[in-house]
Design a protein around this motif. Structure first.
Motif, mmCIF file in Angstrom:
data_model
loop_
_atom_site.group_PDB
_atom_site.id
_atom_site.type_symbol
_atom_site.label_atom_id
_atom_site.label_comp_id
_atom_site.label_asym_id
_atom_site.label_seq_id
_atom_site.Cartn_x
_atom_site.Cartn_y
_atom_site.Cartn_z
ATOM 1 N N THR A 17 0.836 -1.210 0.000
ATOM 2 C CA THR A 17 0.000 0.000 0.000
ATOM 3 C C THR A 17 0.864 1.251 0.000
ATOM 4 O O THR A 17 0.519 2.245 -0.637
ATOM 5 C CB THR A 17 -0.978 0.032 1.192
ATOM 6 N N CYS A 22 -3.426 -0.860 -4.403
ATOM 7 C CA CYS A 22 -4.706 -0.876 -3.707
ATOM 8 C C CYS A 22 -4.982 -2.303 -3.252
ATOM 9 O O CYS A 22 -5.276 -3.185 -4.057
ATOM 10 C CB CYS A 22 -5.829 -0.388 -4.633
ATOM 11 N N GLY A 49 -3.271 -0.322 5.528
ATOM 12 C CA GLY A 49 -3.785 0.418 4.379
ATOM 13 C C GLY A 49 -4.747 -0.359 3.505
ATOM 14 O O GLY A 49 -5.151 0.116 2.445
ATOM 15 N N ALA A 50 -5.132 -1.563 3.930
ATOM 16 C CA ALA A 50 -6.072 -2.366 3.145
ATOM 17 C C ALA A 50 -7.482 -1.809 3.300
ATOM 18 O O ALA A 50 -7.803 -1.169 4.297
ATOM 19 C CB ALA A 50 -6.037 -3.821 3.607
ATOM 20 N N ARG A 80 -9.274 3.785 -3.460
ATOM 21 C CA ARG A 80 -9.465 3.121 -2.159
ATOM 22 C C ARG A 80 -10.784 3.556 -1.522
ATOM 23 O O ARG A 80 -11.516 2.741 -0.979
ATOM 24 C CB ARG A 80 -8.296 3.426 -1.234
#
Length: 119
Positions: A17, A22, A49-50, A80
C-alpha cells in the motif's frame, strides 16, 4: 481467514500500500462480508492500508477494481475510498449492513429499528 499470529503478510501488504497498490480484502464465501476492524487481524489490515470489499462478491470486487483502476482521472486514494461506495448496487451500504455475529442486543435492536425505516 488470514493468520493472526504471523505478521509477515501484514508487513508485506503495508509495503504494497505504501508503494501505491490498492489492497482489497474480500471473501470467497457466497454470503457474508468482510468486517475489518472488529478483530485484531482486521485492525492490523486497516493499519496496513487495506480496504474492505464489504459484501461484494469476488467477481464484483474484481470488476469494480478493474473499472476504477482503468479510469485515468482517479488517484489511488480516491480508488481506495470508492471501493467502499455503492456505485451500481454491488455493495450494501455500511448503515444497512446487519450487525456482526455476537453483536450486542443493543446493536441488533438499533439495526432492526433503522431497517424498518428503509421500507
Amino acid at each position: 481467514n488470514m493468520p493472526s499470529l504471523k505478521d509477515d503478510l501484514v508487513h508485506a501488504l503495508s509495503d504494497a500500500t505504501a508503494a501505491g497498490v490498492c489492497v482489497v480484502v474480500t471473501t470467497q464465501c457466497h454470503t457474508g462480508s468482510v468486517l475489518l476492524g472488529h478483530y485484531a487481524t482486521g485492525q492490523a489490515l486497516i493499519k496496513a492500508g487495506a480496504v474492505s470489499a464489504g459484501d461484494m462478491t469476488l467477481e464484483a470486487t474484481t470488476a469494480k477494481l478493474a473499472y476504477l483502476l482503468g479510469r485515468q482521472d482517479l488517484t489511488i486514494d480516491e480508488i481506495r475510498n470508492l471501493m467502499g461506495v455503492d456505485l451500481r448496487g454491488e455493495l450494501t451500504p455500511k448503515e444497512q449492513m446487519p450487525p456482526p455475529p455476537l453483536a450486542s442486543s443493543y446493536e441488533k435492536a438499533i439495526f432492526k429499528k433503522n431497517r424498518s425505516r428503509i421500507y
